[in-house]
Design a protein around this motif. Sequence first.
Motif, PDB file in Angstrom:
ATOM      1  N   PHE A 121      -4.555   2.907   6.656  1.00  0.00           N
ATOM      2  CA  PHE A 121      -5.689   3.360   7.456  1.00  0.00           C
ATOM      3  C   PHE A 121      -6.553   4.396   6.739  1.00  0.00           C
ATOM      4  CE2 PHE A 121      -2.758   6.758   8.246  1.00  0.00           C
ATOM      5  CZ  PHE A 121      -3.470   7.850   8.730  1.00  0.00           C
ATOM      6  N   LEU A 122      -6.037   4.973   5.650  1.00  0.00           N
ATOM      7  CA  LEU A 122      -6.786   5.972   4.888  1.00  0.00           C
ATOM      8  C   LEU A 122      -7.332   5.436   3.567  1.00  0.00           C
ATOM      9  CD1 LEU A 122      -4.456   9.091   5.324  1.00  0.00           C
ATOM     10  CD2 LEU A 122      -6.643   8.671   6.476  1.00  0.00           C
ATOM     11  N   THR A 123      -7.009   4.202   3.226  1.00  0.00           N
ATOM     12  CA  THR A 123      -7.319   3.692   1.891  1.00  0.00           C
ATOM     13  C   THR A 123      -8.806   3.758   1.567  1.00  0.00           C
ATOM     14  OG1 THR A 123      -5.386   2.238   1.882  1.00  0.00           O
ATOM     15  CG2 THR A 123      -7.175   1.680   0.373  1.00  0.00           C
ATOM     16  N   GLN A 124      -9.652   3.284   2.465  1.00  0.00           N
ATOM     17  CA  GLN A 124     -11.084   3.272   2.186  1.00  0.00           C
ATOM     18  C   GLN A 124     -11.619   4.686   1.977  1.00  0.00           C
ATOM     19  OE1 GLN A 124     -13.019   0.694   1.546  1.00  0.00           O
ATOM     20  NE2 GLN A 124     -11.295  -0.713   1.842  1.00  0.00           N
ATOM     21  N   ALA A 125     -11.141   5.637   2.765  1.00  0.00           N
ATOM     22  CA  ALA A 125     -11.603   7.023   2.626  1.00  0.00           C
ATOM     23  C   ALA A 125     -11.124   7.634   1.317  1.00  0.00           C
ATOM     24  CB  ALA A 125     -11.101   7.851   3.811  1.00  0.00           C
ATOM     25  N   VAL A 126      -9.887   7.370   0.943  1.00  0.00           N
ATOM     26  CA  VAL A 126      -9.352   7.933  -0.300  1.00  0.00           C
ATOM     27  C   VAL A 126     -10.073   7.357  -1.513  1.00  0.00           C
ATOM     28  CG1 VAL A 126      -7.285   8.009  -1.758  1.00  0.00           C
ATOM     29  CG2 VAL A 126      -7.092   8.487   0.685  1.00  0.00           C
ATOM     30  N   LEU A 127     -10.416   6.075  -1.472  1.00  0.00           N
ATOM     31  CA  LEU A 127     -11.068   5.433  -2.614  1.00  0.00           C
ATOM     32  C   LEU A 127     -12.471   5.963  -2.881  1.00  0.00           C
ATOM     33  CD1 LEU A 127      -9.933   1.707  -2.143  1.00  0.00           C
ATOM     34  CD2 LEU A 127      -9.187   3.319  -3.905  1.00  0.00           C
ATOM     35  N   VAL A 130       0.841  -1.206   0.000  1.00  0.00           N
ATOM     36  CA  VAL A 130       0.000   0.000   0.000  1.00  0.00           C
ATOM     37  C   VAL A 130       0.871   1.250   0.000  1.00  0.00           C
ATOM     38  CG1 VAL A 130      -1.749   1.307   1.252  1.00  0.00           C
ATOM     39  CG2 VAL A 130      -1.923  -1.177   1.119  1.00  0.00           C
ATOM     40  N   GLN A 131       1.852   1.302   0.888  1.00  0.00           N
ATOM     41  CA  GLN A 131       2.728   2.477   0.959  1.00  0.00           C
ATOM     42  C   GLN A 131       3.607   2.630  -0.271  1.00  0.00           C
ATOM     43  OE1 GLN A 131       2.107   0.358   3.434  1.00  0.00           O
ATOM     44  NE2 GLN A 131       2.225   1.304   5.466  1.00  0.00           N
ATOM     45  N   SER A 132       3.652   1.623  -1.129  1.00  0.00           N
ATOM     46  CA  SER A 132       4.411   1.714  -2.379  1.00  0.00           C
ATOM     47  C   SER A 132       3.616   2.405  -3.481  1.00  0.00           C
ATOM     48  CB  SER A 132       4.815   0.308  -2.842  1.00  0.00           C
ATOM     49  OG  SER A 132       5.675  -0.308  -1.905  1.00  0.00           O
ATOM     50  N   ALA A 144      -0.026   6.626  -0.292  1.00  0.00           N
ATOM     51  CA  ALA A 144      -1.134   5.821   0.201  1.00  0.00           C
ATOM     52  C   ALA A 144      -0.784   5.276   1.585  1.00  0.00           C
ATOM     53  CB  ALA A 144      -1.429   4.680  -0.766  1.00  0.00           C
ATOM     54  N   GLN A 145      -1.782   5.238   2.458  1.00  0.00           N
ATOM     55  CA  GLN A 145      -1.616   4.696   3.805  1.00  0.00           C
ATOM     56  C   GLN A 145      -2.763   3.724   4.067  1.00  0.00           C
ATOM     57  OE1 GLN A 145       0.851   5.183   5.838  1.00  0.00           O
ATOM     58  NE2 GLN A 145       1.834   7.116   5.279  1.00  0.00           N
TER      59      GLN A 145
END
Length: 390
Positions: free
Chosen positions: A336-342, A167-169, A333-334
Amino acid sequence: MTPAAESALRKPVELSGPPAVEERARPHAGTVRAMERSDLPAIADLFTRTFRKNNRVTDSQLAGYLETVFFSSPFYTPDAGSIVHLNETSAIDSAILAMPVEFNVHGRTVTAKILCAFMAEGKTGAAGAARLARMMRAARQDFCFSDNASPVSADHWVAAGGLVLPVQSLEWHRTFRPAAAALNRACRKIKPLARLPLHGLARLADNFVRRSKRSFAAVAHDGITSAPLSLSQFMEQAQIMMQRFSVHPVFSKPEFDWLISAAKLNASLGELQCRSVLDAQGKKIGCYLYFGADGRNAMVMNVFCHERQEAAVIAQLFADLDNLGYVSAQGMAQPFLTQAVLRQRHLVHRHTGYFCLVTRHADLKAAASGDGFYAGGLASESWSRLLHDF
């Protein structure tokens, strides 16, 4: 990473003893030691030959910048800094540039090393590069990481007992004004375009596009607002909100102030700014730090929030950047934030480099594999001028 360094990493290597012991056993094999200030002119030249092959001369400011980044941190020590390899003639033929950042790891303080560049002098530096690579084995390291590793380098991190964090990549990229964003990207690749009167046309095109396709505009959640934040207030809020992670930067005041000062040297990214996000009752639920240049791209460095406030904070972040007139925004990308960013429209994820780490501590490795790990932004090399100019 230089091709010679990548070639060296493809070769199997064995864990070696400390450099001093190895040198006594093989006095003519070259020397691995900590980088010294007197090495900086040679390191600047090696960096230019390795990563800026079109530059005929080394930038006169590069050695000074290297000294600032790799020697002036409040937590710099030779053990936590860069290392070089000297060949049989005592010339530097390969180097790993590293800077220290303090992390909290399950309540204890660990000095991590951020590896910023791995370079070697063509084929002649391959042997030195291999010896430097051996020094990065997990068994030797409390915590080393890079957020910009090449594919070959990422394979080596894994072979050395490390991890690649998928994810962080990734970087997310959100577009607000597509015509202007496309023009900005073109101007970075084709410099003469910046001198043409095209920005006015791009603004007109974006006005039409945003009227006809309203999804380009970012929308905040009802009742959520934001306000400007001083850097010291951001540090205080970040320290509180990072407690949800078992591994996270310490951001002590001396180090935070140093990181901010070093990051501000990268004027090409614009001004370093931060904002606080508040709920309907005025309670602080999040904060974020970003670089922004008027009418251009915003580079989001760090986002923090309380648990279950991710969606509201991310929506407000994008609404703020849109309202401030940025044409686009990007950030690491992080998990814990993935769902919110998507949830955002007109957003894509891109891969530009691998986030890799090595550690001899099982609890740190377990946290990095799960949801308890936070790194990036100020606690990375993403602000460094070595990535953006020179």
